[in-house]
Design a protein around this motif. Sequence first.
Motif, PDB file in Angstrom:
ATOM      1  N   GLU A  91     -63.250  -8.356  10.767  1.00 18.03           N
ATOM      2  CA  GLU A  91     -63.921  -7.572   9.732  1.00 18.03           C
ATOM      3  C   GLU A  91     -64.636  -8.439   8.702  1.00 18.03           C
ATOM      4  O   GLU A  91     -65.480  -7.936   7.960  1.00 18.03           O
ATOM      5  N   ASN A  92     -64.296  -9.715   8.600  1.00 11.04           N
ATOM      6  CA  ASN A  92     -65.108 -10.652   7.823  1.00 11.04           C
ATOM      7  C   ASN A  92     -65.018 -12.016   8.500  1.00 11.04           C
ATOM      8  O   ASN A  92     -64.098 -12.287   9.266  1.00 11.04           O
TER       9      ASN A  92
ATOM     10  N   VAL B 259     -60.110 -13.134  -4.043  1.00 16.45           N
ATOM     11  CA  VAL B 259     -61.370 -13.206  -3.309  1.00 16.45           C
ATOM     12  C   VAL B 259     -62.510 -13.663  -4.212  1.00 16.45           C
ATOM     13  O   VAL B 259     -62.664 -13.183  -5.337  1.00 16.45           O
ATOM     14  N   ARG B 260     -63.328 -14.582  -3.701  1.00 14.79           N
ATOM     15  CA  ARG B 260     -64.480 -15.088  -4.434  1.00 14.79           C
ATOM     16  C   ARG B 260     -65.710 -14.226  -4.152  1.00 14.79           C
ATOM     17  O   ARG B 260     -65.811 -13.569  -3.113  1.00 14.79           O
ATOM     18  N   GLU B 261     -66.673 -14.287  -5.050  1.00 15.95           N
ATOM     19  CA  GLU B 261     -67.957 -13.610  -4.831  1.00 15.95           C
ATOM     20  C   GLU B 261     -68.849 -14.409  -3.894  1.00 15.95           C
ATOM     21  O   GLU B 261     -69.579 -13.851  -3.075  1.00 15.95           O
ATOM     22  N   THR B 262     -68.792 -15.740  -3.985  1.00 20.40           N
ATOM     23  CA  THR B 262     -69.544 -16.624  -3.086  1.00 20.40           C
ATOM     24  C   THR B 262     -68.655 -17.799  -2.697  1.00 20.40           C
ATOM     25  O   THR B 262     -67.738 -18.169  -3.435  1.00 20.40           O
ATOM     26  N   TYR B 263     -68.978 -18.403  -1.542  1.00 21.51           N
ATOM     27  CA  TYR B 263     -68.171 -19.497  -1.003  1.00 21.51           C
ATOM     28  C   TYR B 263     -69.033 -20.697  -0.653  1.00 21.51           C
ATOM     29  O   TYR B 263     -70.194 -20.566  -0.246  1.00 21.51           O
TER      30      TYR B 263
ATOM     31  N   ALA C 178     -70.880 -10.486   0.796  1.00 21.58           N
ATOM     32  CA  ALA C 178     -71.609  -9.506   1.611  1.00 21.58           C
ATOM     33  C   ALA C 178     -72.028 -10.104   2.948  1.00 21.58           C
ATOM     34  O   ALA C 178     -71.943  -9.446   3.995  1.00 21.58           O
ATOM     35  N   LEU C 179     -72.477 -11.362   2.946  1.00 19.92           N
ATOM     36  CA  LEU C 179     -72.866 -12.012   4.202  1.00 19.92           C
ATOM     37  C   LEU C 179     -71.664 -12.228   5.107  1.00 19.92           C
ATOM     38  O   LEU C 179     -71.764 -12.102   6.329  1.00 19.92           O
ATOM     39  N   LEU C 180     -70.517 -12.555   4.526  1.00 26.91           N
ATOM     40  CA  LEU C 180     -69.317 -12.787   5.330  1.00 26.91           C
ATOM     41  C   LEU C 180     -68.863 -11.511   6.030  1.00 26.91           C
ATOM     42  O   LEU C 180     -68.276 -11.569   7.114  1.00 26.91           O
ATOM     43  N   PHE C 181     -69.136 -10.359   5.429  1.00 29.46           N
ATOM     44  CA  PHE C 181     -68.858  -9.095   6.110  1.00 29.46           C
ATOM     45  C   PHE C 181     -69.913  -8.809   7.178  1.00 29.46           C
ATOM     46  O   PHE C 181     -69.614  -8.218   8.216  1.00 29.46           O
ATOM     47  N   ARG C 182     -71.136  -9.240   6.914  1.00 27.50           N
ATOM     48  CA  ARG C 182     -72.213  -8.953   7.863  1.00 27.50           C
ATOM     49  C   ARG C 182     -71.999  -9.656   9.194  1.00 27.50           C
ATOM     50  O   ARG C 182     -72.235  -9.087  10.262  1.00 27.50           O
TER      51      ARG C 182
ATOM     52  N   GLU D  90     -66.492  -2.880  -5.579  1.00 26.81           N
ATOM     53  CA  GLU D  90     -67.315  -1.766  -5.097  1.00 26.81           C
ATOM     54  C   GLU D  90     -67.843  -2.147  -3.715  1.00 26.81           C
ATOM     55  O   GLU D  90     -68.957  -2.618  -3.565  1.00 26.81           O
ATOM     56  N   ILE D  91     -67.006  -1.967  -2.696  1.00 31.61           N
ATOM     57  CA  ILE D  91     -67.399  -2.360  -1.344  1.00 31.61           C
ATOM     58  C   ILE D  91     -68.530  -1.455  -0.875  1.00 31.61           C
ATOM     59  O   ILE D  91     -68.376  -0.229  -0.845  1.00 31.61           O
TER      60      ILE D  91
END
Length: 449
Positions: free
Chosen positions: A123-124, A225-229, A250-254, A302-303
């Motif tokens: 899922e991510n 959880v971080r916003e960016t990595y 968002a990209l990690l979920f994509r 807010e997923i």
Amino acid sequence: MKDPAPLDPKGDNEDVPAGFTYLGQFIDHDITFDTTPIQEVLVDPLALHNFRTPALDLDCVYGRGPGDQPFLYQLPPNDAVFVLGRTNATPGRGDPKVKPSLEFDLPRGPQGLAVIGDPRNDENLIVAQTHLAFMRFHNKVVEGLQKGTIAPPSPIRRSLFEEARQLVIWHYQWIVLNDFLRRLVDEKVLDQVLDEGRSFYVPEGDAFIPVEFSAAAYRLGHSMVRETYDYNEVFTFKDGPRKATPATLALLFRFSGRSGTGVPIPSDWIIDWRRFFQFPGDGVTAGLSRKLDPFLSPTLSEIPDHGVLPGVNLPIANLKRGRSLGLPSGQNVARRMRIKPLSPDDIAKGPDGQVAAKHNLHVETPLWYYILKEAEQRGNSKRLGPVGSRILSEVFVGLLECDASSFLASNPAWKPTLPSTKAGNFTMTDLFRFVGELSPINDAKNLLP
């Protein structure tokens, strides 16, 4: 509960590298699997079921083994070895010089979904790469047993698969107890549970996952959880010659099968583990998780709707779930444990606390929020406070002690035997060093001329 400054390094937890956030998610998927629709739970909390064996046995990776689920493994005579997936045959757009079709993705079916023991581990991207790391870990142990460089776990000879599986599971259990848990809880509480026994998690029959754990205390990972990595040299917020764009949440979920896009992953999205766990002397600084407090990254709070997965306000969903399950307040749990509860003034501190007080939730506080507030007020935002530490310590120790096949139940004097930086110990860093391939996109053999 939305982090007002998600990119501010002051909100980082220097004691917990970023990789432990997703190791925690991986562990959760190993011990819990509730397929009950949320609508049914809201109507009937007793409808909650756990379809995962409540044991730290890596059944999320092994499934039911090569005899029952042969599609997870190679064909005989190599059926002790996992099938691994390959990255996309088309070069990535971030750095097209990384060779395509490298063996660093989950195995996938024609729809792009991962063919693994637990579909949630697709899922991510970070949890997917963690799952892949354990598959590679198992394959490496099989190789060592075949070559004779690794000793079998027991003088009683069994199949190659079962010998490798036991070694992997026991080393994984050691990591959970001594590398993961010790970073998140008060070590004095954990040692007390190990030395003096459990007081509150005492199953009368089979082990189970208490709702205080699954619906409250173990949801601490949401605040980490971080916003960016800083994902690798290509996808990072750090400047460098190969930088393309930050690895946003968002990209990690994509780049996962469950989002319906981005798979097989492009080769330039292979993870650099040195940026998620500490490897002293490698010249790379590991990224950090966020502090343990009541604040969540905006994207996680807010997923968004991913098409396959509907959007959700995560704090509201967590609070509603706790209420539907009839969870006691944090203060009630503290009193039952004979721990001094946080005062109403403690709960009311900060902008989040002011809202809690506005709704009179500073006197009897929802357990999930209380656990995070306790970490902030009594754990210096670096680790859980006394109630959260007690719940996690008792449940994890209890799951191991209730599993007759675990090292803690069957051989409590056992120490890790695989190569490590410190004899008698084994960490996630040791696991990755043993497997190798810490940063495949920096390896010359994986780059085009």
